[in-house]
Design a protein around this motif. Structure first.
Motif, mmCIF file in Angstrom:
data_model
loop_
_atom_site.group_PDB
_atom_site.id
_atom_site.type_symbol
_atom_site.label_atom_id
_atom_site.label_comp_id
_atom_site.label_asym_id
_atom_site.label_seq_id
_atom_site.Cartn_x
_atom_site.Cartn_y
_atom_site.Cartn_z
ATOM 1 N N GLY A 19 1.048 -1.219 0.095
ATOM 2 C CA GLY A 19 0.036 0.176 0.119
ATOM 3 C C GLY A 19 0.867 1.230 0.126
ATOM 4 O O GLY A 19 0.581 2.438 0.263
ATOM 5 N N THR A 21 1.458 3.390 -2.178
ATOM 6 C CA THR A 21 1.277 4.606 -2.831
ATOM 7 C C THR A 21 -0.003 5.352 -2.250
ATOM 8 O O THR A 21 -0.293 6.518 -2.554
ATOM 9 N N GLY A 22 -0.423 4.710 -1.068
ATOM 10 C CA GLY A 22 -1.733 5.519 -0.327
ATOM 11 C C GLY A 22 -1.212 6.315 0.583
ATOM 12 O O GLY A 22 0.089 6.837 0.834
ATOM 13 N N ALA A 23 -2.302 6.863 1.241
ATOM 14 C CA ALA A 23 -1.947 8.080 2.064
ATOM 15 C C ALA A 23 -0.972 7.669 3.290
ATOM 16 O O ALA A 23 -0.112 8.348 3.732
ATOM 17 N N ALA A 46 1.823 -2.267 -4.153
ATOM 18 C CA ALA A 46 0.681 -1.577 -4.376
ATOM 19 C C ALA A 46 -0.300 -2.574 -5.351
ATOM 20 O O ALA A 46 0.163 -3.618 -5.708
ATOM 21 N N SER A 47 -1.227 -1.994 -5.719
ATOM 22 C CA SER A 47 -2.121 -2.873 -6.745
ATOM 23 C C SER A 47 -1.853 -2.677 -8.144
ATOM 24 O O SER A 47 -0.691 -1.979 -8.292
ATOM 25 N N ARG A 49 -2.851 -1.049 -10.416
ATOM 26 C CA ARG A 49 -3.367 0.369 -10.785
ATOM 27 C C ARG A 49 -2.114 1.256 -10.795
ATOM 28 O O ARG A 49 -1.898 1.925 -11.471
ATOM 29 N N SER A 50 -1.088 0.599 -9.864
ATOM 30 C CA SER A 50 0.105 1.555 -9.745
ATOM 31 C C SER A 50 1.339 1.086 -10.501
ATOM 32 O O SER A 50 2.522 1.410 -10.271
ATOM 33 N N ALA A 82 -2.720 -1.134 3.617
ATOM 34 C CA ALA A 82 -3.648 -1.413 2.662
ATOM 35 C C ALA A 82 -5.139 -1.537 3.660
ATOM 36 O O ALA A 82 -4.981 -1.342 4.452
ATOM 37 N N ALA A 172 -6.307 8.537 0.434
ATOM 38 C CA ALA A 172 -6.091 9.262 -0.368
ATOM 39 C C ALA A 172 -6.975 9.942 -1.273
ATOM 40 O O ALA A 172 -7.111 11.115 -1.513
ATOM 41 N N PRO A 173 -8.008 8.935 -1.499
ATOM 42 C CA PRO A 173 -8.981 9.345 -2.502
ATOM 43 C C PRO A 173 -10.185 10.398 -1.590
ATOM 44 O O PRO A 173 -10.636 11.340 -2.257
HETATM 45 P P1 A2P Z 1 -2.996 1.694 -5.276
HETATM 46 O O1 A2P Z 1 -2.695 3.030 -5.185
HETATM 47 O O2 A2P Z 1 -2.353 0.969 -6.456
HETATM 48 O O3 A2P Z 1 -4.561 1.474 -5.320
HETATM 49 P P2 A2P Z 1 -5.519 4.627 0.719
HETATM 50 O O4 A2P Z 1 -5.891 4.287 1.728
HETATM 51 O O5 A2P Z 1 -4.823 6.198 0.929
HETATM 52 O O6 A2P Z 1 -6.584 4.754 -0.388
HETATM 53 O O7 A2P Z 1 -4.356 3.970 0.018
HETATM 54 C C1 A2P Z 1 -4.592 2.250 -0.078
HETATM 55 C C2 A2P Z 1 -3.250 1.659 -0.726
HETATM 56 O O8 A2P Z 1 -3.588 0.127 -0.563
HETATM 57 C C3 A2P Z 1 -2.768 2.097 -2.087
HETATM 58 O O9 A2P Z 1 -1.512 1.932 -2.009
HETATM 59 C C4 A2P Z 1 -3.343 1.039 -2.740
HETATM 60 O O10 A2P Z 1 -2.902 0.643 -4.165
HETATM 61 C C5 A2P Z 1 -3.080 -0.360 -1.955
HETATM 62 N N1 A2P Z 1 -4.072 -1.228 -2.361
HETATM 63 C C6 A2P Z 1 -5.553 -1.184 -2.543
HETATM 64 N N2 A2P Z 1 -5.948 -2.318 -2.747
HETATM 65 C C7 A2P Z 1 -4.856 -3.258 -2.926
HETATM 66 C C8 A2P Z 1 -4.829 -4.588 -3.432
HETATM 67 N N3 A2P Z 1 -5.877 -5.195 -3.688
HETATM 68 N N4 A2P Z 1 -3.482 -5.037 -3.561
HETATM 69 C C9 A2P Z 1 -2.621 -4.266 -3.319
HETATM 70 N N5 A2P Z 1 -2.570 -2.865 -2.886
HETATM 71 C C10 A2P Z 1 -3.786 -2.519 -2.624
#
Ligand code: A2P
Length: 346
Positions: A19, A21-23, A46-47, A49-50, A82, A172-173
């Protein structure tokens, strides 16, 4: 002073952040760097998406990898930031690969095999195991930082809390939504909420976690009550709480009424809190200057003020406090890194 634990076992660990990339993940990277954590390497996860992103650590760009079952080979310490589902799926894989996990989600917080730790409050519960250590809920951490020193010195009977919680707790969203919806409002444009259910600009609302129809308490309130009792080691402690989301970016504030074993003068409360590690008293009645999110933001300390008798308790045993703490730092990333520091071989 923190006691010296006997379970120190990591030396220059290979670290992973799930996680990243998140907050909270972003603050974990910053805390590791700023506190000089002796990581031999750092792997960012991260997911999907990143995939393809890079983030900086110690002046170097690091790639963000997609979390997968084999992500933890060679990792000694995995910091999870995460969601609960990701923690439930991947923390056991990290442990099986030989890593210690410090998890920021609520997945393991009430699991009695997993210590729920605030180093300044209950370090003694951090019995060594190559397993999962839970990082508490942000509101529970900020509350316990202010209440535990009073509990230790004066004895604790009851807690009543009202919270003023920042956007960062919803990730972060939600922080982006607070900024975008405020900008839209100021420019007279319509904005459809996406991360949260209700209008966020110039508004506040009952916490966005699901509400239990029977009890009327939402998920955040239930977590705060259960975790506070566990951290303070008082399973029957009466705790009441109302959690509210306010349009602040990253620091929570909490109004707390603390019922002690006997009446205690506010001056003695102030003195006790002034000596507590990780707490800063901000209590200037003449200047009307008390804890504020704007001053808690970016700070490791929890700010405590408005120290006075709670006149709503006719027994005279209750004190009222107002506290503020950075949700992303002491409420999340900093506390996790402080736990990790306790695992290092001196
Ligand atoms: P990503 O940025 O790729 O979506 P926040 O609490 O700020 O929303 O951050 C959540 C964090 O958890 C982000 O880094 C997000 O990655 C990561 N995350 C969410 N779902 C998954 C997943 N299924 N596998 C890995 N990382 C995840």
């Amino acid at each position: 002073m923190l006691t010296q634990p006997s379970y120190r076992s990591l030396r220059n660990p290979a670290v992973a952040i799930v996680g990243a990339t998140g907050a909270v993940g972003t603050e974990l990277i910053r805390c590791l760097e700023e506190r000089g954590f002796p990581a031999s390497s750092l792997k960012l996860l991260a997911s999907a998406r990143s995939a393809g992103k890079t983030m900086g650590f110690r002046g170097q760009p690091l790639p963000v990898h997609t979390l997968a079952e084999d992500s933890f080979a060679g990792i000694d310490l995995a910091l999870f930031a995460a969601d609960t589902e990701t923690a439930l799926t991947y923390a056991p894989l990290a442990v099986a690969a030989g890593a210690v996990v410090i998890d920021n989600s609520s997945a393991y917080r009430l699991d009695l095999d997993c210590p729920l730790v605030i180093p300044e409050v209950n370090l003694e519960t951090l019995a060594w195991s190559r397993g999962v250590i839970a990082n508490p809920n942000c509101t529970a951490i900020i509350t316990c930082m202010a209440v535990a020193p009073l509990q230790r010195r004066f004895g604790l009977r009851r807690l009543q809390l009202s919270t003023y919680q920042a956007a960062s707790g919803a990730g972060a969203p939600a922080m982006a939504e607070l900024l975008a919806s405020t900008e839209a409002y100021l420019n007279g444009r319509a904005y459809t909420p996406q991360a949260l259910k209700h209008r966020y600009a110039f508004n506040l609302f009952s916490h966005d976690t699901d509400i239990d129809l029977q009890s009327g308490y939402n998920g955040e309130e239930t977590k705060v009550m259960a975790e506070t009792r566990r951290i303070l080691g008082s399973s029957n402690l009466p705790v009441g709480v109302t959690c509210v989301r306010v349009p602040v970016l990253r620091a929570h504030a909490i109004s707390i009424s603390v019922e002690l074993d006997a009446p205690v003068a506010p001056a003695a409360i102030r003195e006790c809190l002034a000596e507590a590690p990780g707490v800063r008293v901000v209590d200037d009645r003449e200047a009307n200057h008390f804890p504020m999110p704007a001053e808690a933001e970016g700070q490791g300390d929890v700010l405590v003020g408005r120290i006075r008798r709670d006149l709503g308790d006719p027994s005279g045993r209750s004190v009222a406090l107002f506290v503020a703490g950075d949700q992303l730092l002491k409420g999340a990333a900093l506390n996790a890194v402080q736990i990790a520091e306790q695992l290092l071989i001196a």
